[in-house]
Scaffold this active site. Sequence first.
Site, PDB file in Angstrom:
ATOM      1  N   HIS A  34      43.489  56.739 -72.680  1.00  0.00           N
ATOM      2  CA  HIS A  34      43.510  55.303 -72.408  1.00  0.00           C
ATOM      3  C   HIS A  34      43.292  54.579 -73.738  1.00  0.00           C
ATOM      4  O   HIS A  34      43.224  55.220 -74.801  1.00  0.00           O
ATOM      5  CB  HIS A  34      42.437  54.939 -71.374  1.00  0.00           C
ATOM      6  CG  HIS A  34      41.084  55.525 -71.681  1.00  0.00           C
ATOM      7  ND1 HIS A  34      40.340  55.161 -72.786  1.00  0.00           N
ATOM      8  CD2 HIS A  34      40.352  56.471 -71.035  1.00  0.00           C
ATOM      9  CE1 HIS A  34      39.209  55.823 -72.798  1.00  0.00           C
ATOM     10  NE2 HIS A  34      39.185  56.652 -71.754  1.00  0.00           N
ATOM     11  N   HIS A  37      40.667  55.922 -76.211  1.00  0.00           N
ATOM     12  CA  HIS A  37      41.153  57.012 -77.075  1.00  0.00           C
ATOM     13  C   HIS A  37      42.091  56.451 -78.144  1.00  0.00           C
ATOM     14  O   HIS A  37      42.041  56.868 -79.307  1.00  0.00           O
ATOM     15  CB  HIS A  37      41.937  58.045 -76.263  1.00  0.00           C
ATOM     16  CG  HIS A  37      41.135  58.764 -75.217  1.00  0.00           C
ATOM     17  ND1 HIS A  37      41.316  58.555 -73.869  1.00  0.00           N
ATOM     18  CD2 HIS A  37      40.166  59.702 -75.330  1.00  0.00           C
ATOM     19  CE1 HIS A  37      40.487  59.332 -73.195  1.00  0.00           C
ATOM     20  NE2 HIS A  37      39.772  60.039 -74.053  1.00  0.00           N
ATOM     21  N   SER A 192      37.427  54.723 -69.182  1.00  0.00           N
ATOM     22  CA  SER A 192      37.104  56.128 -68.964  1.00  0.00           C
ATOM     23  C   SER A 192      38.265  56.763 -68.219  1.00  0.00           C
ATOM     24  O   SER A 192      38.884  56.117 -67.357  1.00  0.00           O
ATOM     25  CB  SER A 192      35.835  56.238 -68.096  1.00  0.00           C
ATOM     26  OG  SER A 192      35.720  57.537 -67.558  1.00  0.00           O
ATOM     27  N   ARG A 194      37.984  58.789 -66.007  1.00  0.00           N
ATOM     28  CA  ARG A 194      37.546  58.878 -64.605  1.00  0.00           C
ATOM     29  C   ARG A 194      37.864  57.608 -63.814  1.00  0.00           C
ATOM     30  O   ARG A 194      37.875  57.634 -62.589  1.00  0.00           O
ATOM     31  CB  ARG A 194      36.045  59.152 -64.542  1.00  0.00           C
ATOM     32  CG  ARG A 194      35.685  60.570 -64.909  1.00  0.00           C
ATOM     33  CD  ARG A 194      34.281  60.926 -64.443  1.00  0.00           C
ATOM     34  NE  ARG A 194      34.084  62.360 -64.442  1.00  0.00           N
ATOM     35  CZ  ARG A 194      33.760  63.075 -65.510  1.00  0.00           C
ATOM     36  NH1 ARG A 194      33.590  62.477 -66.662  1.00  0.00           N
ATOM     37  NH2 ARG A 194      33.618  64.376 -65.426  1.00  0.00           N
TER      38      ARG A 194
END
Length: 289
Positions: A34, A37, A192, A194
Site C-alpha cells: 500500500h 510501503h 496496513s 490487514r
Amino acid sequence: MEVINSVSTLKAKVSAFRKDNKQIGLVPTMGALHNGHASLVSRSVKENDVTIVSVFVNPTQFNDKNDLEKYPRTLEADCALLEGIGATLVFAPTVEEIYPEPDTRSFSYAPTDSVMEGAFRPGHFNGVCQIVSKLFMFVEPDKAYFGEKDFQQIAVIKAMVADYRSQNAEWAKRLTICPCPIVRENDGLALSSRNTLLTAAERAIAPNIYKALAESVTFSKSHSVEETKAMAVNAINSVNGLEVQYYEIVNADTLQSVTSWDDAEHIQGCITVFCGATPIRLIDNINYK
Ligand code: PAF
C-alpha cells in the site's frame, strides 16, 4: 525491474551491484503493498543507487495459523506498484527457498522484544529476526527501511543489528536502519495490509483508534500518564466493535512503561485493538513527546 525467486540469483545480483560500487537500499515486506510501503520504497530509491524489495509472507513470525492463511497475497499488483516507483529488483522467494530446513536460531532482546507484541504474540519477534537477519545477510544493504507503524519491530531489529555488530558481522557494521513515518488514510486509519480484510462496517469504525490517540495527546498536556491511558482505552472500547488488547505508554527508546511524563525524553503510546467479529487485529502508535 526484475523479479527473482532464488537466493543464489539474489546473491549474484548483489555482488554485481557491489562490484559497480552501487549503494544498496533494502525494503523488506510481506507484500499486499500500500502507500505506506510505497513511501519506504520511494525513499530508498531517492537515497540509494539500487533498491531491492523483498516480498515474502514469513511463516515463522505468525503465531496464529489462521492469521497466516488469511494474510493477503497480491504479488502481481505489488510488482506493478514497485515498477512504477522505480525499484530495481523484487525478491519473491518460496518458503522452501528461505527455509530449506527449519530455522532453529533463537533471538532474544528482552525486555525490548518481551513486552507488548512480544507478550501477546509469543515467538513473533523471533520469526521477524529470523527472516530479517537472513535478508540482511543475503543483501548486505547499506540502508534498510521499516515503517514506524510497527514501532516495536524497529526497536527489536535495531537491537538485533547492534548484537551482530558487537559480534563483528561486516554486514551489520555497514547497515543503517531507517525508520519511516506512518502513512494514514484521510480519516486517520494507519495504512496496513490487514485493512483489506476489514468489512465495510469494520472499516467505518477503525478510524476511531487514531481519533482517540490524537485526542489523548491534547488530553495528556493536563493529565497524568495513567489518566491519559484510561482516556484513550475508554474512548476506543466505547465504540461497538472495537476492543483494546493493550495500550502501553512507553519510553520510546527502551519500550518500558512510564508512569510520569518526566520519565523519558521521548514517549510513545503503542496500541493493539481488535476490530469486528473475526476479529482483525490492528496496531497503531502515537508520539507524546
Ligand atoms: O513488517 C513486516 O512486514 C514484516 O514483519 C517484515 C519486516 C517484512 C519481516 O517479515
